[in-house]
Design an enzyme around this catalytic site. Structure first.
Site, PDB file in Angstrom:
ATOM      1  N   LYS A 162      -4.361  -6.701   2.905  1.00  0.00           N
ATOM      2  CA  LYS A 162      -4.247  -6.075   1.753  1.00  0.00           C
ATOM      3  C   LYS A 162      -5.625  -5.594   1.431  1.00  0.00           C
ATOM      4  O   LYS A 162      -6.450  -5.147   1.123  1.00  0.00           O
ATOM      5  CB  LYS A 162      -3.421  -6.221   1.101  1.00  0.00           C
ATOM      6  CG  LYS A 162      -3.784  -5.359  -0.991  1.00  0.00           C
ATOM      7  CD  LYS A 162      -2.776  -3.764   0.086  1.00  0.00           C
ATOM      8  CE  LYS A 162      -2.920  -2.386  -0.638  1.00  0.00           C
ATOM      9  NZ  LYS A 162      -3.375  -2.456  -1.794  1.00  0.00           N
ATOM     10  N   SER A 166       0.489  -1.568   0.317  1.00  0.00           N
ATOM     11  CA  SER A 166       0.197   0.043   0.048  1.00  0.00           C
ATOM     12  C   SER A 166       1.095   1.347  -0.181  1.00  0.00           C
ATOM     13  O   SER A 166       2.041   0.974   0.404  1.00  0.00           O
ATOM     14  CB  SER A 166      -0.714  -0.560   1.490  1.00  0.00           C
ATOM     15  OG  SER A 166      -1.739   1.585   1.439  1.00  0.00           O
ATOM     16  N   HIS A 178      -7.711  -3.818   3.925  1.00  0.00           N
ATOM     17  CA  HIS A 178      -7.121  -2.665   3.855  1.00  0.00           C
ATOM     18  C   HIS A 178      -7.584  -1.726   2.508  1.00  0.00           C
ATOM     19  O   HIS A 178      -8.482  -0.626   3.046  1.00  0.00           O
ATOM     20  CB  HIS A 178      -6.099  -2.799   3.725  1.00  0.00           C
ATOM     21  CG  HIS A 178      -5.069  -1.256   3.016  1.00  0.00           C
ATOM     22  ND1 HIS A 178      -5.204  -0.665   2.021  1.00  0.00           N
ATOM     23  CD2 HIS A 178      -4.543  -0.516   4.024  1.00  0.00           C
ATOM     24  CE1 HIS A 178      -4.614   0.265   1.702  1.00  0.00           C
ATOM     25  NE2 HIS A 178      -4.107   0.396   3.100  1.00  0.00           N
ATOM     26  N   ASN A 179      -8.087  -2.311   2.081  1.00  0.00           N
ATOM     27  CA  ASN A 179      -8.776  -1.619   0.242  1.00  0.00           C
ATOM     28  C   ASN A 179     -10.349  -1.553   1.168  1.00  0.00           C
ATOM     29  O   ASN A 179     -10.965  -0.250   0.991  1.00  0.00           O
ATOM     30  CB  ASN A 179      -8.839  -2.546  -0.170  1.00  0.00           C
ATOM     31  CG  ASN A 179      -7.212  -2.664  -1.788  1.00  0.00           C
ATOM     32  OD1 ASN A 179      -6.385  -1.795  -0.899  1.00  0.00           O
ATOM     33  ND2 ASN A 179      -6.723  -2.741  -2.453  1.00  0.00           N
ATOM     34  N   GLU A 182     -10.024   1.643   3.534  1.00  0.00           N
ATOM     35  CA  GLU A 182      -9.995   2.730   2.310  1.00  0.00           C
ATOM     36  C   GLU A 182     -10.855   3.153   1.292  1.00  0.00           C
ATOM     37  O   GLU A 182     -11.482   4.122   1.766  1.00  0.00           O
ATOM     38  CB  GLU A 182      -9.079   2.108   1.187  1.00  0.00           C
ATOM     39  CG  GLU A 182      -8.346   3.195   0.470  1.00  0.00           C
ATOM     40  CD  GLU A 182      -7.104   2.071  -1.138  1.00  0.00           C
ATOM     41  OE1 GLU A 182      -6.616   2.268  -0.589  1.00  0.00           O
ATOM     42  OE2 GLU A 182      -7.748   1.956  -1.876  1.00  0.00           O
TER      43      GLU A 182
HETATM   44  C1  3PG Z   1      -5.500  -0.577  -5.089  1.00  0.00           C
HETATM   45  O1  3PG Z   1      -5.260  -1.179  -3.910  1.00  0.00           O
HETATM   46  O2  3PG Z   1      -5.152  -0.836  -6.562  1.00  0.00           O
HETATM   47  C2  3PG Z   1      -5.802   0.428  -4.718  1.00  0.00           C
HETATM   48  O3  3PG Z   1      -5.574   1.011  -3.416  1.00  0.00           O
HETATM   49  C3  3PG Z   1      -7.533   0.541  -5.077  1.00  0.00           C
HETATM   50  O4  3PG Z   1      -7.680   0.297  -5.862  1.00  0.00           O
HETATM   51  P1  3PG Z   1      -9.234   1.108  -6.797  1.00  0.00           P
HETATM   52  O5  3PG Z   1      -9.922   1.659  -6.268  1.00  0.00           O
HETATM   53  O6  3PG Z   1      -9.146   0.453  -8.194  1.00  0.00           O
HETATM   54  O7  3PG Z   1     -10.197  -0.839  -5.983  1.00  0.00           O
END
Ligand code: 3PG
Length: 471
Positions: free
Chosen positions: A190, A135, A193-194, A197
């Site tokens: 991860k 990340s 995490h996303n 996010e």
């Molecule tokens: C990633 O891990 O590439 C980004 O943090 C999330 O990507 P995305 O918004 O395109 O799903």
């Protein structure tokens, strides 16, 4: 060619190139590989060595066997290519070229189940496989990402120091690079995490929209307000970039007004939501955030429907002070749900992923780094449930009135606030000792004879309702 190097990096996209530059700046010798696709991808690795001074001594390849033979034993190879087909293809070609003891790292966003499978397959061949969540975006990859690692522990011991050397440093100077567990543990973290996010981004988008409904506020004043927020506990990298984005203009028009309002996603959060559902761990904020992206993408339908349903909007002033409090508590709920998912995954997959370690990994380098994350590093040492932490309890209790008034404000002004509202719904559901689950159980039993637990009977006894005589 006789010169052998320590690291091989496959895939010279933005992330692969920047992480290669990072490795080289830390004194590691590197070989770069990018596939050859006539007319589309030619001499990509070579161009990287010419373009970036850090890579001037790197070896460049577009033939995989030559790339592999340029690596010292045990070979250390990092794959920085999109998950799915592209990865499958390269693994098929690459694995037969490797030997026992080599370390192969997937630094892309692979599904943790695929990583599990690959780890056990390569285990049989005695090739160490690691799934590594990275990340920090392109800047993080260059200057110090957050690295979440899972897979073969012996393999990790071989690469650990090198990976630490390229990772971000937390506020105490320790590298944001840790081994989290076997198999897909790194990619699992991860994925969560996303999810966090997405909800963090969506909460900011909702705050922005709530502010924009106010006749008294504009881009400049919202930027000013967020600049105050970022000096407080609300601070985060995502808040900072959001505030900065608002300052850009194009031909005198705020730049974001030139961007088509259809938000994309690459799939990791769909996996996270599905996984929460499988584990029975509520993750309604990340789900709301993803669904908000989906509805935003249905632009032409939205345009059509907006003509048939003209909803009257109110005109009230945005209560900024209340908004900040609601933003702060919604973020607490978002982080709480994410970490609760990890708790369920620990039970399900027999991992022992430590929350303080995860918070520390995410406290620097990562896209979700924030003051809150730094506070969580300490707090998780005392309590593993965010909404039960003494540090935040008072804040949550004090915010309740404001939460209600912001929801009312959003209703009056017809502003969709899926994440703020999800946070509220989760909070009030989780803090009531009774729920309507008994009615759901009755309905299930009525039509499907699924049975239910009576409160006046021994745990595990399945009963049916009086309606069963009728059917
Ligand atoms: C990633 O891990 O590439 C980004 O943090 C999330 O990507 P995305 O918004 O395109 O799903």
């Amino acid at each position: 060619m006789n010169r052998k190097v320590s690291w091989g990096i496959i895939g010279m996209g933005v992330m692969g190139t920047n992480i290669s530059r990072n490795f080289a700046s830390q004194g590691h010798t590197v070989a770069l590989y990018n596939r050859f696709v006539k007319g589309k991808e030619e001499n990509i690795a070579l161009k990287c060595t010419q373009e970036y001074s850090e890579l001037k001594n790197a070896l460049a390849f577009e033939e995989l066997d030559l790339f592999v033979s340029a690596l010292k034993f045990p070979r250390k190879i990092l794959l920085m290519i999109p998950s799915g087909l592209a990865l499958e293809k390269i693994l098929e070609e690459l694995i037969p070229m490797l030997s026992q003891g080599d370390v192969l790292i997937d630094g892309g966003n692979s599904h943790y189940n695929d990583t599990e499978k690959r780890a056990s397959l390569l285990n049989e061949k005695k090739i160490h496989f690691l799934g590594m969540g990275v990340s920090g975006g392109k800047i993080g990859a260059l200057n110090g990402p957050s690295l979440m690692i899972g897979g073969n522990l012996d393999g990790y011991k071989i690469v650990n120091r090198d990976l630490e050397s390229i990772a971000a440093k937390d506020i105490y100077g320790t590298r944001c690079c840790s081994y989290l567990g076997l198999g897909g543990a790194g990619h699992y973290i991860k994925m969560v995490h996303n999810g966090i996010e997405y909800a963090e981004m969506q909460l900011l988008a909702e705050i922005f929209e709530l502010c924009m409904t106010s006749p008294a506020l504009n881009f400049a004043s919202i930027h000013k307000e967020l600049s105050v927020w970022k000096k407080s506990f609300s601070q985060s990298y995502l808040l900072e970039i959001t505030s900065e984005i608002l300052t850009y203009n194009d031909d005198g028009i705020p730049f974001i007004n030139k961007i088509l309002d259809k938000a994309s996603s690459k799939g990791t959060v769909a996996w996270a939501i599905a996984n929460g559902a499988l584990l029975g761990s509520p993750n309604s904020l990340m789900a709301s955030a993803l669904h908000a992206r989906f509805t935003s993408s249905l632009k032409s339908k939205r345009e059509k429907l907006s003509k048939s349903y003209k909803i009257q909007k109110g005109k009230y002033e945005t209560p900024l002070k209340k908004l900040k409090k609601v933003y702060d508590v919604s973020r607490l709920i978002n982080h709480h749900q994410g970490f609760e998912m990890i708790k369920s995954a620990n039970d399900k997959f027999s991992w022992e992923i430590n929350f303080a370690t995860v918070a520390r990994l995410w406290s620097e380098g990562s896209i979700i780094k924030s003051q809150l994350m730094n506070a969580l590093v300490k707090e998780f040492q005392k309590n593993d449930s965010i909404i039960e932490m003494e540090k935040f309890k008072k804040e949550i209790i004090d915010a309740q009135e404001d939460w209600i008034s912001i929801i009312k404000y959003a209703l009056d002004n017809v502003v969709p606030i899926p994440c703020i509202y999800s946070a509220w719904n989760y909070f009030i559901s989780m803090t009531q000792s009774t729920s309507n689950g008994n009615l759901i159980q009755a309905q299930r039993d009525f039509f499907g004879a699924h049975g239910f637990q009576r409160i006046d009977q021994k745990k595990g006894t399945l009963s049916h309702g009086p309606w069963s005589k009728k059917n």
